[in-house]
Design an enzyme around this catalytic site. Structure first.
Site, PDB file in Angstrom:
ATOM      1  N   HIS A   1       0.837  -1.203   0.000  1.00  0.00           N
ATOM      2  CA  HIS A   1       0.000   0.000   0.000  1.00  0.00           C
ATOM      3  C   HIS A   1       0.874   1.255   0.000  1.00  0.00           C
ATOM      4  O   HIS A   1       0.668   2.171  -0.814  1.00  0.00           O
ATOM      5  CB  HIS A   1      -0.908  -0.017   1.243  1.00  0.00           C
ATOM      6  CG  HIS A   1      -1.812   1.164   1.367  1.00  0.00           C
ATOM      7  ND1 HIS A   1      -3.153   1.105   1.070  1.00  0.00           N
ATOM      8  CD2 HIS A   1      -1.577   2.446   1.766  1.00  0.00           C
ATOM      9  CE1 HIS A   1      -3.699   2.288   1.266  1.00  0.00           C
ATOM     10  NE2 HIS A   1      -2.766   3.118   1.697  1.00  0.00           N
ATOM     11  N   GLU A   2       1.849   1.297   0.897  1.00  0.00           N
ATOM     12  CA  GLU A   2       2.699   2.491   1.006  1.00  0.00           C
ATOM     13  C   GLU A   2       3.642   2.630  -0.198  1.00  0.00           C
ATOM     14  O   GLU A   2       3.831   3.733  -0.711  1.00  0.00           O
ATOM     15  CB  GLU A   2       3.505   2.455   2.309  1.00  0.00           C
ATOM     16  CG  GLU A   2       2.664   2.625   3.561  1.00  0.00           C
ATOM     17  CD  GLU A   2       1.913   3.944   3.591  1.00  0.00           C
ATOM     18  OE1 GLU A   2       2.379   4.931   2.990  1.00  0.00           O
ATOM     19  OE2 GLU A   2       0.828   3.980   4.208  1.00  0.00           O
TER      20      GLU A   2
ATOM     21  N   HIS B   1       2.030   4.248  -3.221  1.00  0.00           N
ATOM     22  CA  HIS B   1       1.941   5.714  -3.153  1.00  0.00           C
ATOM     23  C   HIS B   1       3.236   6.348  -3.662  1.00  0.00           C
ATOM     24  O   HIS B   1       3.222   7.260  -4.490  1.00  0.00           O
ATOM     25  CB  HIS B   1       1.707   6.176  -1.714  1.00  0.00           C
ATOM     26  CG  HIS B   1       0.332   5.926  -1.190  1.00  0.00           C
ATOM     27  ND1 HIS B   1      -0.807   6.203  -1.904  1.00  0.00           N
ATOM     28  CD2 HIS B   1      -0.084   5.435   0.016  1.00  0.00           C
ATOM     29  CE1 HIS B   1      -1.868   5.890  -1.171  1.00  0.00           C
ATOM     30  NE2 HIS B   1      -1.453   5.417  -0.009  1.00  0.00           N
TER      31      HIS B   1
END
Length: 227
Positions: free
Chosen positions: A22-23, A26
């Site tokens: 998820h990170e 980004h």
């Protein structure tokens, strides 16, 4: 102690993979749109030690959702900050949806093979069970992260997507709540029925859509892990 070790064996790998990917997503999308901050700081890696937040990791085992250290993004470096912010923010939930989908189809395939080709009680059968449990939890944690992060309150991803979509005047007003965003989120989670009336129904629909006949296994594993 045995119960904790069992939870650890099932939840750790899919939980860490979900929050780390998820990170990283980004930072990767931010880099593609002009902001090299995450890349320069060495955060575009799947090495969990670059992202791990101790409290966020422990929360996976206690409340079923966790977080990593946020990947830094300098939105002013983006080529079109307002528009590109949408894609940078949406990248995390989209990645979790992809991981949930892949996990669900692998789970379906694994159970089908186990039922038709693997002898009960065999060594291979004993290996299939823990992998199936991890895949089932992966479906759950990734769907939950995607749904939760799309709550339209900054600094959650949904809040930043909304800021990018709104006209400038309204976007500026909505962005100003970010310093109070975490307080708002805590109130929503612990003092309202948002989980019961909004998040859980969407999560259940997502699990049934993706896992199909194995949705009972996903929900059962989740309940077992939350005890």
């Amino acid at each position: 102690m045995e119960n904790f070790l069992f939870k650890l064996s099932v939840m750790l790998v899919p939980g860490m993979l979900a929050i780390v990917c998820h990170e990283v997503s980004h930072g990767f999308i931010a880099w593609r749109y002009g902001d090299p901050t995450a890349r320069m700081l060495g955060r575009l890696t799947l090495n969990p030690f670059k992202h791990i937040d101790i409290i966020g990791t422990l929360m996976i085992f206690f409340i079923g959702i966790g977080w990593a250290k946020p990947v830094p993004v300098n939105f002013s470096n983006l080529r079109n900050p307002k528009r590109d912010m949408i894609w940078v923010a949406a990248a995390g939930p989209i990645t979790n949806l992809i991981l949930a989908t892949v996990s669900a189809f692998l789970l379906r395939g694994l159970v089908a093979v186990d039922n038709s080709m693997v002898a009960p009680g065999s060594t291979l059968s004993m290996l299939v069970e823990p992998v199936a449990l991890m895949l089932a939890f992966s479906v759950y944690i990734n769907l939950l992260l995607a749904i939760f992060n799309m709550i339209p309150v900054p600094p959650l991803d949904g809040g930043r997507v909304l800021v990018g979509l709104l006209p400038y005047r309204q976007a500026s007003a909505w962005a100003r709540i970010e310093p109070f965003g975490m307080v708002i989120i805590i109130v929503l989670v612990f003092f309202t029925n948002i989980f019961s009336y909004v998040i859980s129904p969407i999560l259940n629909v997502g699990v049934h859509m993706l896992a199909g006949p194995q949705s009972g296994l996903v929900l059962g594993v989740t309940q077992l892990m939350m005890r």
